[in-house]
Design an enzyme around this catalytic site. Structure first.
Site, PDB file in Angstrom:
ATOM      1  N   ARG A   1     -10.534  -6.533   6.909  1.00  0.00           N
ATOM      2  CA  ARG A   1     -10.983  -7.773   6.257  1.00  0.00           C
ATOM      3  C   ARG A   1     -10.047  -8.902   6.674  1.00  0.00           C
ATOM      4  O   ARG A   1      -8.837  -8.781   6.509  1.00  0.00           O
ATOM      5  CB  ARG A   1     -10.968  -7.564   4.738  1.00  0.00           C
TER       6      ARG A   1
ATOM      7  N   TYR B   1      -4.681  -6.631  -9.051  1.00  0.00           N
ATOM      8  CA  TYR B   1      -3.243  -6.359  -8.882  1.00  0.00           C
ATOM      9  C   TYR B   1      -2.572  -5.887 -10.160  1.00  0.00           C
ATOM     10  O   TYR B   1      -1.736  -4.996 -10.145  1.00  0.00           O
ATOM     11  CB  TYR B   1      -2.524  -7.625  -8.377  1.00  0.00           C
TER      12      TYR B   1
END
Ligand code: IFM
Length: 434
Positions: A77, A291
């Site tokens: 990506r 995260y």
């Protein structure tokens, strides 16, 4: 640690973004972006670090793709630098910039790696900022034109195209907190920017669909679970408000055609008739970046988050359960397309010693988050792939080069790349899984 088992067709990848790795900021016709402007202003970034050189990936993409292939991943990506392909963000296109992404995509394909493209990872052309940036509704049309051109150019060869990466960061950190480019501190502007980002996403999808772009189209949102620190009304309200501002603010318009309400949420954008119909385009996939969790405490002094599993170098609590909780929550609340985890990673205090980087906390982080992902999949959430953030240590925005998220260590003195222990671990996991 628990055993990990993923379906054989599950996609394994690594992720980066243009400004964080490319460098070559003024080469081959690239125009300046808001991050060039911002990072060159004194006091805005750690020790004045800029992305002028970064990982020099623009010049090293060929061997960098060999490195990616050596990890055994099947997906990569990356983002397009808008001002590299259209120096001002409107008007003329830059063939040399477009050709760079052609070469990158072709090299990835030659190595059997699926390219996943992000159109906007925070680096608006300065030429558009000069005309009002994301605060101007006109920017949404420029973005749709840009998406259309990139979709036509790459859409037959790439595995997916996403419009925006983490629009919350652009809106909130860039226009409310002022910690990211362009550095505004205006909450009402930030909310209007968020609306324009969503609108531009919808217009870009319409444009690419009208052009017959074959690649699956979607958007990438950063999300967290939210925990109220105590059962007090104030903490529960705060948790509801923060979840609405962070997660629902982007999900509700896309899936439910409205903005959320929550205790204490009081700033809303100007919305024109039909905007929600434009924003709520059907998605082929949704990218989630996770995260850590948000800890909601209104007490004074605040009740600190428990950190039994530690914090990373950014000070972010390791809380894998939050990933599974979040995915199950959004799966209940919305009619979701297939999901990719488009970012998840750990900033470590990493050191190159004798040609090795021993980064066991990163391995533990990835392992526990993959176990949480597996839990969500067992609960029925349709997740198709995982991208570790990031392939390399790179330019961590206002933290400069001080924070290291990579599976691959970069020595910025000589651009030498070294696989960390976590890179070997990730490779083994993927190869054994297959
Ligand atoms: O480095 C960033 C990335 O650009 C967007 N998501 C979060 C990462 C770590 O902060």
């Amino acid at each position: 640690m628990s055993e990990l088992k993923f379906p054989p067709n599950f996609s394994w990848g690594v992720a980066t973004s243009a400004y964080q790795i490319e460098g070559a900021a003024a080469e081959d016709g690239r125009g300046p972006s808001i991050w060039d402007t911002f990072s060159h202003q004194p006091g805005k970034t750690f020790e004045g670090h800029t992305g002028d050189v970064a990982c020099d990936h623009y010049h090293r993409y060929d061997t960098d793709v060999d490195l990616i292939a050596s990890l055994g991943v099947d997906a990569y990506r990356f983002s397009i630098s808008w001002s590299r392909v259209q120096p001002k963000g409107h008007g003329a296109w830059n063939e040399k910039g477009l050709a760079f992404y052609d070469r990158l995509v072709d090299k990835l394909l030659s190595k059997g790696i699926k390219p996943h493209v992000t159109l906007y990872h925070w680096d608006l052309p300065q030429g558009l900022q000069d005309l009002g940036g994301w605060g101007s509704r006109d920017t949404t049309d420029c973005f749709a034109d840009y998406a259309d051109v990139m979709g036509r150019r790459l859409g037959d060869r790439v595995a997916s195209i996403c419009t925006h990466n983490e629009p919350w960061c652009t809106a909130h950190l860039g226009h409310h907190v002022g910690q990211f480019a362009p550095g505004n501190k205006d909450p009402q502007l930030a909310i209007q920017v968020a609306h324009h980002l969503l609108l531009s996403h919808g217009k870009a999808l319409q444009a690419m669909r009208a052009s017959g772009v074959k690649a699956p189209l979607g958007i990438v949102l950063n999300q967290s679970s939210v925990t109220a620190a105590t059962q007090s009304q104030a903490d529960r309200d705060s948790a509801e408000r923060q979840y609405a501002a962070f997660v629902r603010w982007y999900m509700d318009p896309i899936f439910l055609k409205r903005y959320p309400t929550a205790p204490g949420l009081s700033i809303y954008p100007t919305v024109s008739e039909n905007d929600f119909n434009t924003i709520a385009q059907p998605l082929d996939f949704l990218g989630i970046n996770y995260y850590t969790r948000i800890w909601a405490s209104e007490s004074s002094p605040p009740v600190p988050a428990p950190n039994a599993m530690g914090v990373n170098d950014m000070g972010w609590e390791t809380y894998p359960q939050g990933l599974s909780d979040l995915l199950r929550q959004i799966d209940r609340d919305y009619d979701l397309p297939p999901i990719y985890i488009t970012e998840n990673g750990f900033a470590g205090d990493d050191h190159l010693v004798g040609g090795k980087v021993a980064d066991s906390p990163r391995i533990a982080y990835v392992h526990t988050h993959l176990a949480a992902l597996q839990q969500a999949m067992e609960a029925g959430v349709d997740i198709r792939g995982y991208f570790y953030w990031s392939l390399f240590d790179n330019y961590e925005w206002n933290s400069g080069y001080a924070k290291r998220f990579g599976l691959v260590h970069v020595d910025y003195e000589n651009q030498q790349r070294t696989l960390k222990d976590s890179a070997h671990w990730y490779s083994d996991l993927i190869r054994k899984g297959r």
